[in-house]
Design a protein around this motif. Structure first.
Motif, mmCIF file in Angstrom:
data_model
loop_
_atom_site.group_PDB
_atom_site.id
_atom_site.type_symbol
_atom_site.label_atom_id
_atom_site.label_comp_id
_atom_site.label_asym_id
_atom_site.label_seq_id
_atom_site.Cartn_x
_atom_site.Cartn_y
_atom_site.Cartn_z
ATOM 1 N N SER A 1 0.835 -1.320 0.049
ATOM 2 C CA SER A 1 -0.045 0.011 -0.055
ATOM 3 C C SER A 1 0.649 1.363 0.012
ATOM 4 C CB SER A 1 -0.922 0.182 1.201
ATOM 5 O OG SER A 1 -0.138 0.118 2.359
ATOM 6 N N VAL A 2 0.493 2.289 -0.566
ATOM 7 C CA VAL A 2 0.874 3.617 -0.520
ATOM 8 C C VAL A 2 -0.301 4.674 0.148
ATOM 9 C CG1 VAL A 2 1.622 5.755 -1.574
ATOM 10 C CG2 VAL A 2 2.475 3.170 -2.337
ATOM 11 N N GLN A 3 -0.232 5.096 1.405
ATOM 12 C CA GLN A 3 -1.304 5.807 1.961
ATOM 13 C C GLN A 3 -0.640 7.326 2.130
ATOM 14 O OE1 GLN A 3 -4.473 5.057 5.430
ATOM 15 N NE2 GLN A 3 -2.230 4.846 6.259
ATOM 16 N N ILE A 4 -1.453 8.159 1.825
ATOM 17 C CA ILE A 4 -0.933 9.678 1.991
ATOM 18 C C ILE A 4 -1.973 10.382 2.536
ATOM 19 C CG2 ILE A 4 -0.284 11.516 0.372
ATOM 20 C CD1 ILE A 4 0.501 9.423 -1.872
ATOM 21 N N PHE A 5 -1.402 11.004 3.545
ATOM 22 C CA PHE A 5 -2.402 12.214 4.448
ATOM 23 C C PHE A 5 -2.104 13.547 3.868
ATOM 24 C CE2 PHE A 5 -2.224 8.508 7.057
ATOM 25 C CZ PHE A 5 -3.470 8.203 7.286
ATOM 26 N N VAL A 6 -3.058 14.172 3.609
ATOM 27 C CA VAL A 6 -2.827 15.563 3.067
ATOM 28 C C VAL A 6 -3.509 16.743 3.895
ATOM 29 C CG1 VAL A 6 -2.648 17.254 1.114
ATOM 30 C CG2 VAL A 6 -2.275 14.875 0.554
ATOM 31 N N GLU A 7 -2.887 17.639 4.418
ATOM 32 C CA GLU A 7 -3.390 18.439 5.066
ATOM 33 C C GLU A 7 -3.603 19.688 4.278
ATOM 34 O OE1 GLU A 7 -2.346 20.076 9.574
ATOM 35 O OE2 GLU A 7 -1.187 21.301 8.096
ATOM 36 N N HIS A 8 -5.060 19.824 3.796
ATOM 37 C CA HIS A 8 -5.332 21.011 3.186
ATOM 38 C C HIS A 8 -5.403 22.337 3.715
ATOM 39 C CE1 HIS A 8 -5.932 18.130 -0.461
ATOM 40 N NE2 HIS A 8 -6.491 17.332 0.667
ATOM 41 N N ASP A 9 -6.172 22.293 5.027
ATOM 42 C CA ASP A 9 -6.481 23.344 5.564
ATOM 43 C C ASP A 9 -6.205 23.277 7.150
ATOM 44 O OD1 ASP A 9 -7.367 25.952 6.702
ATOM 45 O OD2 ASP A 9 -8.406 26.468 4.824
ATOM 46 N N GLN A 10 -5.140 23.678 7.574
ATOM 47 C CA GLN A 10 -5.174 23.654 9.218
ATOM 48 C C GLN A 10 -6.256 24.231 9.986
ATOM 49 O OE1 GLN A 10 -1.267 24.751 10.839
ATOM 50 N NE2 GLN A 10 -1.490 23.288 12.365
ATOM 51 N N ALA A 11 -6.381 25.558 9.538
ATOM 52 C CA ALA A 11 -7.236 26.416 10.178
ATOM 53 C C ALA A 11 -8.741 25.725 10.413
ATOM 54 C CB ALA A 11 -7.320 27.675 9.917
ATOM 55 N N ASP A 12 -9.084 24.945 9.084
ATOM 56 C CA ASP A 12 -10.455 24.516 9.046
ATOM 57 C C ASP A 12 -10.576 23.183 9.304
ATOM 58 O OD1 ASP A 12 -11.649 26.922 8.630
ATOM 59 O OD2 ASP A 12 -11.568 26.790 6.496
ATOM 60 N N MET A 13 -9.261 22.496 9.802
ATOM 61 C CA MET A 13 -9.293 21.080 10.008
ATOM 62 C C MET A 13 -9.734 20.049 8.794
ATOM 63 S SD MET A 13 -8.188 21.034 13.276
ATOM 64 C CE MET A 13 -8.774 19.308 14.259
ATOM 65 N N LYS A 14 -9.265 20.281 7.782
ATOM 66 C CA LYS A 14 -9.511 19.878 6.425
ATOM 67 C C LYS A 14 -8.379 18.996 6.018
ATOM 68 C CE LYS A 14 -13.075 22.930 4.930
ATOM 69 N NZ LYS A 14 -13.707 23.812 3.776
ATOM 70 N N SER A 15 -8.316 17.852 5.857
ATOM 71 C CA SER A 15 -7.398 16.819 5.212
ATOM 72 C C SER A 15 -8.100 15.626 4.385
ATOM 73 C CB SER A 15 -6.624 16.124 6.435
ATOM 74 O OG SER A 15 -6.017 17.154 7.423
ATOM 75 N N SER A 16 -7.269 14.846 3.958
ATOM 76 C CA SER A 16 -7.555 13.849 3.073
ATOM 77 C C SER A 16 -6.657 12.833 3.188
ATOM 78 C CB SER A 16 -7.636 14.161 1.551
ATOM 79 O OG SER A 16 -6.537 14.530 0.894
ATOM 80 N N VAL A 17 -7.226 11.555 3.137
ATOM 81 C CA VAL A 17 -6.415 10.473 2.898
ATOM 82 C C VAL A 17 -6.551 9.675 1.691
ATOM 83 C CG1 VAL A 17 -8.254 8.941 4.044
ATOM 84 C CG2 VAL A 17 -5.767 8.143 4.086
ATOM 85 N N PHE A 18 -5.398 9.323 0.874
ATOM 86 C CA PHE A 18 -5.551 8.817 -0.306
ATOM 87 C C PHE A 18 -4.878 7.458 -0.178
ATOM 88 C CE2 PHE A 18 -5.078 7.768 -4.624
ATOM 89 C CZ PHE A 18 -6.062 8.575 -5.383
ATOM 90 N N LEU A 19 -5.441 6.446 -0.701
ATOM 91 C CA LEU A 19 -5.028 5.005 -0.595
ATOM 92 C C LEU A 19 -4.945 4.257 -1.966
ATOM 93 C CD1 LEU A 19 -3.854 2.719 1.559
ATOM 94 C CD2 LEU A 19 -6.278 2.214 1.492
#
Length: 428
Positions: A257-275
């Motif tokens: 697997s390759v799992q990638i967490f991206v923090e898109h907006d720290q202030a608004d607590m918005k992230s994504s996980v891509f697997l």
């Protein structure tokens, strides 16, 4: 006469084997044929689009670094892959990465309402076992003692304020999965993990790469009782919970697997996980896993992961304290609680269609489930019960203090358990 008898028996056995084989091939038809919906109502395209070649090259490079050393990492080689993941807004479920590890692969993307600091404090904290962060897919997990990750002097989250250059660490882990959603089998296996913390397009990004190390232990029979409440049964018996093919010895041959967490907006607590995920598993060396099976498990993972990290009733620090109580528990304390758990498990699930007859019913009768759970299995059960209690979920035993659960099976008092269950040694 004897030779004729043997010949007839050979023909009968051959015909039987052919019939069984046809049933198996029907049950495990090759990927890209008909895709069943699965536990999570999976509906994938039978003709998925291929992943772009520059993205594939980036994935290949990461697996080479995993097998090599940290100095091999070349950021320019993974930039197209990072661009693809960071900029992706659509659902990538109908994009298929190339086959790897002799298995098919899937792409999954989920938004997560938190920041990367919180994800790291949960997911890459040596004091919190990974199986508590995705309890729908992992029963047990842990780092091997010689893992460089454990030798780090500070947590990965402490690297974020000064993250100018990639931070790389790695380690070796062991895992046991929960029953899968097709044949309800569970497996124990080892894997190697590469972790890269970096900046990309000005965003905090974590890349986690895993590859299974060797073939798993033989598959054992389990049951999914309530996937949203993380209720599972582990029989300890070898085989599959799947009709005519229940006798088969199955294995996870390879996975990655390759799992990638991206923090898109720290202030608004918005992230994504891509697997990106690949799996090769089956029997007699044959891979019988479809893309839909992998995607189904990935969705189960994402649902349980989000429930933990997005909870407003939970903090990483609270989980660390809660797990310390379970880790420090004496064998006597653990034994009493597991006896309670086994009795309450029987009360709760003895009429479940999957457990009310046959071998499973015999295993849980009179609190006998306690005999099947070895020491590590017992500790994982109690850790999960503690987590569920902290989340206010339904539990079978209460461990220490925590929010009052919405519903709880009345627990037997310790004295009642001691009087009703004969001392026995767990079988495994």
């Amino acid at each position: 006469m004897k030779n004729n008898t043997i010949s007839v028996l050979s023909v009968v056995q051959g015909v039987f084997a052919l019939i069984v084989g046809l049933c198996v091939l029907t049950a495990f038809s090759p990927a890209y044929a008909e895709e069943p919906e699965g536990l999570m109502d999976v509906n994938l395209s039978v003709k998925p689009e291929p992943l772009a070649q520059d993205v594939e090259s980036g994935i290949d490079h990461l697996f080479k670094v995993l097998k090599g050393d940290d100095s091999m990492l070349a950021m320019n080689k993974i930039q197209p892959m990072l661009d693809f993941v960071v900029n992706m807004q659509d659902d990538p479920k109908d994009i298929a990465p190339a086959k790897r590890f002799k298995g098919y692969g899937v792409c999954l993307r989920q938004e997560v309402h938190t920041d990367l600091d919180r994800i790291l404090r949960y997911f890459y904290n040596p004091a919190i076992p990974n199986y508590l962060l995705c309890p729908a897919v992992l029963r047990l997990s842990g780092w091997q003692e010689d893992s460089p990750f454990l030798a780090r002097e500070k947590g990965l989250w402490e690297e974020l304020p000064t993250l100018n250059e990639p931070v790389i660490t790695r380690g070796r882990e062991f895992e046991t999965n929960t029953p899968d959603s097709f044949a309800e089998a569970y497996y124990a296996y080892d894997l190697n993990r590469l972790i890269i913390l970096l900046k990309h397009q000005g965003k905090n990004v974590l890349v986690s790469v895993t590859e299974q190390d060797g073939k798993s232990d033989v598959g054992r029979k389990g049951a999914i009782l309530n996937d949203t409440e993380w209720d599972y049964f582990y029989s300890g018996l070898e085989g599959l919970n799947k009709g005519m093919i229940g006798w088969m010895d199955t294995f996870m041959y390879s996975s990655g697997s390759v799992q990638i967490f991206v923090e898109h907006d720290q202030a608004d607590m918005k992230s994504s996980v891509f697997l990106f995920k690949w799996l090769n598993a089956g029997w007699a060396g044959m891979n019988v896993v479809k893309r839909s099976h992998i995607y189904d498990g990935s969705l189960r993972y994402a649902r349980s992961f989000k429930k933990v990290v997005e909870s407003e009733d939970l903090t990483p620090e609270a989980v660390v304290l809660g797990m310390a109580g379970v880790v420090d528990m004496s064998d006597i304390e653990m034994d009493v609680l597991i006896r309670q758990y086994a009795k309450n498990f029987e009360t709760r699930f003895k009429n479940d269609p999957k457990l009310k007859s046959g071998d499973y019913a015999a295993i849980i009768a009179d609190g006998g489930y306690a005999k099947v759970l070895d020491k590590e299995g017992r500790r994982s059960v109690l850790a999960l019960e503690k987590l569920k209690n902290m989340l206010g979920m339904e539990t079978l035993v209460t461990i220490g203090s925590g929010p009052v659960a919405r519903k709880q099976v009345p627990a037997l008092a310790p004295a009642e358990v001691e009087a009703s269950v004969v001392e026995e040694t767990p079988e495994g």
